[in-house]
Each structure stands twice: as structure tokens, then as C-alpha cells.
Scaffold this motif. Sequence first.
Motif, PDB file in Angstrom:
ATOM      1  N   LEU A  93       0.834  -1.195   0.000  1.00  0.00           N
ATOM      2  CA  LEU A  93       0.000   0.000   0.000  1.00  0.00           C
ATOM      3  C   LEU A  93       0.874   1.252   0.000  1.00  0.00           C
ATOM      4  N   ARG A  94       0.326   2.321  -0.518  1.00  0.00           N
ATOM      5  CA  ARG A  94       1.043   3.597  -0.509  1.00  0.00           C
ATOM      6  C   ARG A  94       1.449   3.973   0.917  1.00  0.00           C
ATOM      7  N   ALA A  95       0.548   3.712   1.862  1.00  0.00           N
ATOM      8  CA  ALA A  95       0.829   4.045   3.263  1.00  0.00           C
ATOM      9  C   ALA A  95       2.053   3.295   3.782  1.00  0.00           C
ATOM     10  N   THR A  96       2.274   2.079   3.286  1.00  0.00           N
ATOM     11  CA  THR A  96       3.440   1.296   3.708  1.00  0.00           C
ATOM     12  C   THR A  96       4.728   1.970   3.255  1.00  0.00           C
ATOM     13  N   TYR A  97       4.744   2.407   1.995  1.00  0.00           N
ATOM     14  CA  TYR A  97       5.919   3.140   1.494  1.00  0.00           C
ATOM     15  C   TYR A  97       6.129   4.425   2.298  1.00  0.00           C
ATOM     16  N   GLU A  98       5.036   5.109   2.594  1.00  0.00           N
ATOM     17  CA  GLU A  98       5.130   6.378   3.326  1.00  0.00           C
ATOM     18  C   GLU A  98       5.764   6.171   4.698  1.00  0.00           C
ATOM     19  N   VAL A  99       5.319   5.145   5.404  1.00  0.00           N
ATOM     20  CA  VAL A  99       5.864   4.871   6.738  1.00  0.00           C
ATOM     21  C   VAL A  99       7.331   4.457   6.644  1.00  0.00           C
ATOM     22  N   LEU A 100       7.637   3.578   5.692  1.00  0.00           N
ATOM     23  CA  LEU A 100       9.007   3.089   5.535  1.00  0.00           C
ATOM     24  C   LEU A 100       9.978   4.232   5.248  1.00  0.00           C
ATOM     25  N   LEU A 101       9.625   5.109   4.325  1.00  0.00           N
ATOM     26  CA  LEU A 101      10.527   6.199   3.947  1.00  0.00           C
ATOM     27  C   LEU A 101      10.581   7.290   5.012  1.00  0.00           C
ATOM     28  N   LYS A 102       9.499   7.458   5.744  1.00  0.00           N
ATOM     29  CA  LYS A 102       9.506   8.434   6.836  1.00  0.00           C
ATOM     30  C   LYS A 102      10.448   7.977   7.946  1.00  0.00           C
ATOM     31  N   THR A 108       8.738  12.340   2.613  1.00  0.00           N
ATOM     32  CA  THR A 108       7.329  12.154   2.272  1.00  0.00           C
ATOM     33  C   THR A 108       7.155  11.771   0.804  1.00  0.00           C
ATOM     34  N   GLU A 109       8.132  12.169  -0.037  1.00  0.00           N
ATOM     35  CA  GLU A 109       8.069  11.783  -1.450  1.00  0.00           C
ATOM     36  C   GLU A 109       8.452  10.310  -1.572  1.00  0.00           C
ATOM     37  N   LEU A 110       7.743   9.590  -2.428  1.00  0.00           N
ATOM     38  CA  LEU A 110       7.937   8.142  -2.515  1.00  0.00           C
ATOM     39  C   LEU A 110       8.970   7.782  -3.589  1.00  0.00           C
ATOM     40  N   PHE A 111      10.223   8.090  -3.321  1.00  0.00           N
ATOM     41  CA  PHE A 111      11.287   7.721  -4.251  1.00  0.00           C
ATOM     42  C   PHE A 111      12.619   7.662  -3.513  1.00  0.00           C
ATOM     43  N   ILE A 112      13.544   6.928  -4.093  1.00  0.00           N
ATOM     44  CA  ILE A 112      14.941   6.944  -3.668  1.00  0.00           C
ATOM     45  C   ILE A 112      15.771   6.975  -4.937  1.00  0.00           C
ATOM     46  N   SER A 114      16.717   7.442  -8.384  1.00  0.00           N
ATOM     47  CA  SER A 114      15.918   7.609  -9.608  1.00  0.00           C
ATOM     48  C   SER A 114      14.784   6.588  -9.701  1.00  0.00           C
ATOM     49  N   VAL A 115      14.401   6.007  -8.569  1.00  0.00           N
ATOM     50  CA  VAL A 115      13.334   5.001  -8.552  1.00  0.00           C
ATOM     51  C   VAL A 115      12.150   5.533  -7.747  1.00  0.00           C
ATOM     52  N   LYS A 116      10.995   5.591  -8.408  1.00  0.00           N
ATOM     53  CA  LYS A 116       9.771   6.064  -7.768  1.00  0.00           C
ATOM     54  C   LYS A 116       8.872   4.867  -7.450  1.00  0.00           C
ATOM     55  N   PHE A 117       8.285   4.886  -6.242  1.00  0.00           N
ATOM     56  CA  PHE A 117       7.467   3.763  -5.793  1.00  0.00           C
ATOM     57  C   PHE A 117       5.977   4.081  -5.916  1.00  0.00           C
ATOM     58  N   GLU A 118       5.244   3.213  -6.571  1.00  0.00           N
ATOM     59  CA  GLU A 118       3.788   3.289  -6.611  1.00  0.00           C
ATOM     60  C   GLU A 118       3.229   1.925  -6.241  1.00  0.00           C
ATOM     61  N   GLU A 119       1.959   1.881  -5.884  1.00  0.00           N
ATOM     62  CA  GLU A 119       1.381   0.627  -5.403  1.00  0.00           C
ATOM     63  C   GLU A 119       1.470  -0.488  -6.439  1.00  0.00           C
ATOM     64  N   ASP A 120       1.240  -0.149  -7.697  1.00  0.00           N
ATOM     65  CA  ASP A 120       1.181  -1.193  -8.724  1.00  0.00           C
ATOM     66  C   ASP A 120       2.388  -1.207  -9.657  1.00  0.00           C
TER      67      ASP A 120
END
Length: 267
Positions: A93-102, A108-112, A114-120
Motif C-alpha cells: 500500500l502507498r501508506a506502507t511506502y510512506e511509513v518506511l521512507l519516513k 514524504t516523497e515516494l522515491f529513492i 531515480s526510482v519512484k514507488f507506486e502501489e502497482d
Amino acid sequence: IRDELPKIEEEEKVKMEIYKRMGIKYRSKLQEIKEEEKEIIKQVSQIDKESKDLIKKFLNLFLKGGYPLLDLENPEVTESQVIFPIKEGFRLLRATYEVLLKITWNRTELFIDSVKFEEDRWIVDTDNRIDAMKKVNAVLDILENSICDILNIDEICERIDKSKSWGLALKLLYTTKKPLTPKEIAEQLNWKPNYTTAILTDLMKKKNWPVPLIERLSKGVYQLNGHGYVIMRRYEQLYGITIKREEQYEENSQSVKRKTLLNFMKT
């Protein structure tokens, strides 16, 4: 309650004095309030402990292979991106990425990189499929090492505290909260330019730090990265932040004296 306690204590003392003069026995509420404060502190401490335990369990899930399953066989390649779809049933889930990166990068941005993370899907900024897979692999390394750092954050903070040079540079970058040039760092810490550059280089070497805590920007300035900020925030909680410029000056002076003596002995 803690902030109001001195006022309440003073008020209760005045009340007791007045009631005593009036011949009335007064039972102060102060002890009751202190007991209530202790109970609240105990509850907060328990919540904090449970929260830390949950974070550890959450992070350990990733170390046990809790990443999404990318479809490496069927990526979508565009002019500037390679997109790896994620198979159903293996998505986060998006929320999982948000918690992990936080937790790991204060981000708060979902990337590291040059790789961007989305649910699918994961989106990589490149037009080359092999290069994209290499970048994904590198990001997985960063995530894994970042998680390990957070799980062992107190030990890392102790290492920073024991290292005067690395520690001073990190504390300076943390407290200034802005990018600094090597010259600015050298001036503020009373270091020589070459010595400053060497320390900054050491802080970016993966053999010293699997996930470097600082980054060099395009303009030749240095700053803490998000992961470094998380580490130094914990460091401040454990040790506080003090930067003693004179100590480093003395250390460098002694080093120069030793080198001078050695050179003299060789001649």
C-alpha cells in the motif's frame, strides 16, 4: 501537568498557610496530582515502548523479504522511463511506502535516487532496461542498509560520538540546517581545507557508511541527506549537540607537531 505543577504547588502551599491560620485542617491535592502525573508518565512510556516494538517488527518484515514482487520480464520502456509492474498479491500500500521512507529517510516523497514507488509499479528514470534493473537493485541495497541502520541506530550514534572528526562535521551540518561548502566547514571548525575535504570524502565512502549520511550537491556544497538527518536527530536525543571548535584545533595542532617531530628525526 508537569508544566503546571510548580504553580499548583505554590498555590497549595499558600492555601495551607491560610487555612492553618483559620484553624482549618486542609488536605492538599498536591500529592494526588503528583501521583496522577506519575501514572501518565508511566502510560506514555509504555506507549512509546510499544510504538518502538511495532516499528522494529515493521522494519524486520522487509529484511525477511517483504518487498513487492516486480515483474522484471515485462517492463514498459518509454523514451525516458522503464516501468516495472508489480504482480497482484505482492503489492504494498502507498501508506506502507510512506511509513518506511519516513522512518528511514524522513521523506514524504515516494522515491529513492531515480526510482519512484507506486502501489502497482516502480518507475525508473532511464530508457535502458538493464540499467533500470541495476538501479532497482541499488535502491534495494539502500533500503536494506537504511533499515539495518535504524534498527541499530543507537550503536551508530555511539560510533559518531566516539569519532571527533566525523562527529564534528555531522553535527555542524545538522545544526546549520543548510548546505555548506568545504571552505565554510573548514572555517567554522578551524580545519585545514585538505583535511576538511578528506573528512567529507570519508563520510561518503560506502566502506565507512553503507548508507552515507551526507550528500554532495552539484554546486560543490555538502548537506545531510534524509537518512543522515534521522540518525543525527536520534544522536541529539542521546548525546545533545555541542561543537567545540577549540578541541579540533588542538587536535590538529598536535598532529602537526607530531609530523614535524617525525620529519626532524628522519633528517
